[in-house]
Enzyme design. Structure first.
Site, PDB file in Angstrom:
ATOM      1  CB  THR A 197      -0.832   0.020   1.298  1.00 49.74           C
ATOM      2  OG1 THR A 197      -1.722  -1.077   1.259  1.00 49.74           O
ATOM      3  CG2 THR A 197      -1.588   1.307   1.486  1.00 49.74           C
ATOM      4  N   GLY A 249       0.207  -2.650   5.831  1.00 48.68           N
ATOM      5  CA  GLY A 249       0.301  -3.977   6.442  1.00 48.68           C
ATOM      6  C   GLY A 249      -1.079  -4.554   6.723  1.00 48.68           C
TER       7      GLY A 249
HETATM    8  N1  ASP Z   1      -3.222  -2.240   4.682  1.00 49.59           N
HETATM    9  C1  ASP Z   1      -3.660  -2.866   3.482  1.00 49.59           C
HETATM   10  C2  ASP Z   1      -4.927  -3.621   3.728  1.00 49.59           C
HETATM   11  O1  ASP Z   1      -5.080  -4.218   4.768  1.00 49.59           O
HETATM   12  C3  ASP Z   1      -2.683  -3.802   2.865  1.00 49.59           C
HETATM   13  C4  ASP Z   1      -1.229  -3.495   3.001  1.00 49.59           C
HETATM   14  O2  ASP Z   1      -0.838  -2.378   3.258  1.00 49.59           O
HETATM   15  O3  ASP Z   1      -0.445  -4.426   2.849  1.00 49.59           O
HETATM   16  O4  ASP Z   1      -5.751  -3.666   2.846  1.00 49.59           O
END
Ligand code: ASP
Length: 338
Positions: A197, A249
């Site tokens: 992200t 995350g």
């Molecule tokens: N935070 C994002 C989500 O949970 C994914 C990521 O940043 O890896 O959709």
């Protein structure tokens, strides 16, 4: 007049004068509570060298684009949207925009949100017809009376707003999904190829702070799943008097502790961005014994232009544009196995 502003002013008119005196008293009371003692205002200690842009992961070009836009005098939100759009259009990025990994049924659905220096915000969730979801979130903020539009409604609004319809599934992401289907197991990977992200915080030449968060969410998620990224307070939060924070995350865990809001509130109470990010990670770790299985990272900036970042596992980096230099910052982490 913008539709949202129009609705606000008509609503205020309809309420009428009866409530005006007591409402004003209430606003004044709230304002009083909000005013920080001079020594707690980060801005009063230090005057930052502006502009500044920070973003999650090694998104060098995106952060540079935002930095360049800020140097040209663009306002914080314009620059942040311009910056993240580099990754929304990057077909090689499997976690943001076009080319992002689909859900387990093969649909690419994008989530995003934006927050402006005046505290206004907009978000879209589960959008599958345009990659420009950060810009679309801004449209929701500026042209509707709402903060969030999801799915079909958000897609129809995109079309009405002139966004060109795109197919977000690329040949490569379809191929990877077909491969995944051979032994489908939902197992989010820590630090996917070191990019994920994109969350960005910008501070323009006026010292105003804005933020954007945009993602395709976790790869092979359930249909309809939304993570933290488009949720104001979780994936992104800012208060132009204090600072801002964004997350990347495992979104489910960020939501449970309203991570970005927490960081801004910790900064409001005097913590540095670094200490606040560390405390927000400790909060997650202390509440979930399975933290070794997922990654979460936060980045933050305060009104003095100080930045901070922290994560659970080794391998997360932040990009920082400051003093006209765009640099990758290796971020300290919580889990250090002996
Ligand atoms: N935070 C994002 C989500 O949970 C994914 C990521 O940043 O890896 O959709």
């Amino acid at each position: 007049m913008k539709r949202r502003k129009f609705i606000r002013s008509t609503a205020a008119g309809a309420v009428g004068a009866t409530f005006a005196v007591s409402a004003m008293a209430c606003v004044d009371e709230n304002k009083k509570k909000d005013i920080l003692p001079e020594e707690k205002k980060p801005m009063s200690k230090n005057k930052p060298n502006l502009p500044i842009a920070i973003c999650t992961w090694q998104f060098t070009a995106a952060n540079q684009t935002a930095g360049d836009a800020l140097e040209r005098g663009k306002p914080a939100l314009d620059a942040a949207i311009e910056g993240v759009s580099v990754e929304e259009q990057n077909l090689k990025n499997t976690t943001v925009g076009k080319g992002g990994a689909p859900d387990r049924e093969g649909n690419v659905t994008l989530d995003a949100c934006v927050m402006a220096p005046d505290g206004d915000c907009g978000a879209v969730m589960a959008v599958s017809n345009t990659s420009h979801v950060a810009a679309l979130s801004r449209k929701v903020m500026e042209d509707t009376p709402h903060v969030i539009l999801v799915g079909e409604g958000a897609e129809e609004f995109a079309t009405l707003s002139g966004f060109e319809t795109e197919d977000l599934l690329t040949e490569a992401s379809e191929k990877a999904w077909q491969e995944w289907l051979k032994s489908p197991e939902y197992k989010p990977i820590i630090n996917i190829e070191n990019h994920d992200t994109i969350g960005m915080l910008t501070m323009d030449k006026e010292g105003d702070i804005a933020g954007v968060c945009t993602t395709s969410g976790l790869s092979y998620k359930m249909k309809g799943r939304v993570g933290d990224s488009p949720i104001i307070g979780s994936g992104l939060f800012l208060d132009n008097e204090i600072g801002g924070a964004v997350a990347t995350g495992m979104g489910e865990e960020v939501i449970k502790t309203v991570g970005s809001f927490l960081i801004v509130e910790l900064m409001r109470n005097g913590m540095s961005p670094q200490d606040a990010c560390e405390e927000a990670i400790r909060r997650i770790v202390s509440k979930n014994t399975k933290y070794k299985d997922f990654q979460i990272a936060y980045i933050a900036i305060n009104k003095a232009g100080e930045t901070g970042a922290y994560c659970i596992h080794e391998g997360f980096t932040m990009m920082q544009y400051k003093n006209k230099k765009n640099e990758s910052v290796l971020v300290d982490f919580y889990h250090k196995p002996a």
